[in-house]
Design an enzyme around this catalytic site. Sequence first.
Site, short mmCIF file in Angstrom:
data_model
loop_
_atom_site.label_atom_id
_atom_site.label_comp_id
_atom_site.label_asym_id
_atom_site.label_seq_id
_atom_site.Cartn_x
_atom_site.Cartn_y
_atom_site.Cartn_z
N ALA A 69 3.33 107.68 -38.84
CA ALA A 69 1.98 107.85 -39.02
C ALA A 69 1.56 108.37 -37.56
O ALA A 69 2.08 107.72 -36.73
CB ALA A 69 1.11 106.81 -39.59
N GLY A 112 5.86 105.84 -41.05
CA GLY A 112 5.72 106.69 -42.36
C GLY A 112 6.79 107.84 -42.72
O GLY A 112 6.85 108.22 -43.52
N GLU A 115 9.37 106.25 -44.73
CA GLU A 115 8.67 105.90 -45.94
C GLU A 115 8.78 107.15 -46.78
O GLU A 115 9.11 107.27 -47.82
CB GLU A 115 7.33 105.37 -45.76
CG GLU A 115 7.22 103.83 -45.35
CD GLU A 115 6.01 103.39 -44.85
OE1 GLU A 115 5.25 103.90 -43.75
OE2 GLU A 115 5.47 102.37 -45.61
N GLU A 135 6.14 99.38 -37.59
CA GLU A 135 4.94 99.05 -37.53
C GLU A 135 4.55 97.66 -36.88
O GLU A 135 3.42 97.43 -36.13
CB GLU A 135 4.30 99.14 -38.64
CG GLU A 135 4.48 100.42 -39.56
CD GLU A 135 5.57 101.01 -40.19
OE1 GLU A 135 6.75 100.35 -39.93
OE2 GLU A 135 5.52 101.90 -40.89
N1 CO8 Z 1 2.21 109.17 -33.48
C1 CO8 Z 1 1.56 109.72 -32.41
N2 CO8 Z 1 2.05 110.50 -31.48
C2 CO8 Z 1 3.54 110.21 -31.38
C3 CO8 Z 1 4.16 109.65 -32.41
C4 CO8 Z 1 3.52 109.05 -33.42
N3 CO8 Z 1 3.88 108.07 -34.40
N4 CO8 Z 1 5.55 109.43 -32.15
C5 CO8 Z 1 5.73 110.17 -31.16
N5 CO8 Z 1 4.57 110.65 -30.50
C6 CO8 Z 1 4.31 111.58 -29.49
C7 CO8 Z 1 4.16 110.92 -28.27
O1 CO8 Z 1 2.91 110.19 -27.75
C8 CO8 Z 1 4.39 111.71 -27.26
O2 CO8 Z 1 3.20 112.65 -26.91
P1 CO8 Z 1 2.86 112.94 -25.45
O3 CO8 Z 1 3.94 114.01 -24.99
O4 CO8 Z 1 1.53 113.78 -25.71
O5 CO8 Z 1 2.94 111.79 -24.70
C9 CO8 Z 1 5.40 112.84 -28.08
O6 CO8 Z 1 5.19 112.57 -29.29
C10 CO8 Z 1 6.91 112.46 -27.58
O7 CO8 Z 1 6.96 111.04 -27.66
P2 CO8 Z 1 8.00 110.15 -26.89
O8 CO8 Z 1 7.76 110.64 -25.30
O9 CO8 Z 1 7.73 108.91 -27.07
O10 CO8 Z 1 9.41 110.56 -27.05
P3 CO8 Z 1 10.83 109.63 -27.15
O11 CO8 Z 1 11.91 110.82 -27.50
O12 CO8 Z 1 10.99 109.09 -25.69
O13 CO8 Z 1 10.54 108.84 -28.27
C11 CO8 Z 1 10.15 107.71 -30.29
C12 CO8 Z 1 10.68 109.08 -29.62
C13 CO8 Z 1 11.19 106.72 -30.35
C14 CO8 Z 1 10.03 108.41 -31.82
C15 CO8 Z 1 8.96 107.35 -29.77
O14 CO8 Z 1 7.86 108.28 -29.53
C16 CO8 Z 1 8.10 106.23 -30.52
O15 CO8 Z 1 8.50 105.13 -30.74
N6 CO8 Z 1 7.21 106.76 -31.54
C17 CO8 Z 1 6.51 105.65 -32.48
C18 CO8 Z 1 7.23 105.34 -33.63
C19 CO8 Z 1 6.36 104.29 -34.37
O16 CO8 Z 1 5.89 103.11 -33.76
N7 CO8 Z 1 6.06 104.88 -35.72
C20 CO8 Z 1 5.32 103.99 -36.62
C21 CO8 Z 1 3.89 104.64 -36.71
S1 CO8 Z 1 2.82 103.53 -37.59
C22 CO8 Z 1 3.22 104.05 -39.20
O17 CO8 Z 1 3.94 105.13 -39.43
C23 CO8 Z 1 2.58 103.46 -40.32
C24 CO8 Z 1 1.17 102.83 -39.99
C25 CO8 Z 1 0.58 102.41 -41.40
C26 CO8 Z 1 -0.98 102.00 -41.13
C27 CO8 Z 1 -1.66 101.78 -42.36
C28 CO8 Z 1 -2.62 103.04 -42.57
C29 CO8 Z 1 -3.24 103.04 -44.03
#
Ligand code: CO8
Length: 261
Positions: A69, A112, A115, A135
């Site tokens: 997400a 997500g 999922e 998460e």
């Molecule tokens: N959301 C928003 N932006 C993201 C996300 C994300 N999930 N993942 C990556 N990005 C963005 C980064 O912020 C970055 O943006 P910017 O260049 O503007 O800084 C760009 O994508 C590139 O990301 P990275 O520089 O971090 O790239 P890497 O190759 O170094 O790393 C990863 C890639 C490992 C995927 C890393 O970005 C990461 O860990 N991302 C987050 C993963 C995560 O935590 N996912 C779970 C999210 S929560 C969820 O899915 C469910 C929540 C449910 C809530 C309940 C609601 C009802």
Amino acid sequence: MDVSSPAVVITERPADGVGLIRINRPDARNALNLDVRRLLAHNLTEMSGDPSLRCIVLAGNETAFAAGADIKEMAGAGAIDILQRGTHQLWRTIAACPRPVIAAVNGYALGGGCELAMTCDIIIAGEGAKFGQPEVKIGVIPGGGGTQRLPRAAGKYRAMRYLLTGDLFSAREAFDMGLVSEVVADAEVETRAIAVARQIAALAPLAVAQIKQCVLRGLDAPLDTGLALEVTANQLLFASQDQKEGMAAFIEKRTPKFTGK
Ligand code: CO8
């Protein structure tokens, strides 16, 4: 939605009978913002209503299927904002797609994104793909079915190990725990997903739809109820032209021509 920006979800028709839906937010690792989720639900519904499409492939790009997400979109939200966004209803629509859906997973399938893959019926993953439900590392829990579908696919103890730590796991580990259908070279993921989709698209659509329903409903029901669903579905299919055609073709030693009737 900003209409001047590139589409965050793209639809394609890579082969006869096959629709492909591509998540296209490469700068955000294909994070699932509301627009993406709405468009996924919309396109899956549209494609399911199109009789010329019999199987759907869901893909991202070579770096990410989807990294979860959109954290930036929800970081400042309150409980009522989250409630009013109603994303659980979008998840429901995505998971209820009556056509078979194949996830073609390259790169990250996290939160997500993992999922979303788990709502699909078949998951083809590249060797370099990384799965996970991280998460817990950002103070929340899965919101698109991860606490339910991961244990159903992988069993309680392997699911707990990853849900409670947020650690990522490889495509090979995902395959070993029953989460992935096939692991192929990264460059082959989409080709392979489309090939499997073509194979399914050539089969009897009513039978394919009944298999999907019986498996999904049966998984949530006692065995006896599931078996009863299967019996009824089988009986129903004897009313179809495709049952007559399929069996006649076998007896006449020819390839059947299925029409979905
Ligand atoms: N959301 C928003 N932006 C993201 C996300 C994300 N999930 N993942 C990556 N990005 C963005 C980064 O912020 C970055 O943006 P910017 O260049 O503007 O800084 C760009 O994508 C590139 O990301 P990275 O520089 O971090 O790239 P890497 O190759 O170094 O790393 C990863 C890639 C490992 C995927 C890393 O970005 C990461 O860990 N991302 C987050 C993963 C995560 O935590 N996912 C779970 C999210 S929560 C969820 O899915 C469910 C929540 C449910 C809530 C309940 C609601 C009802």
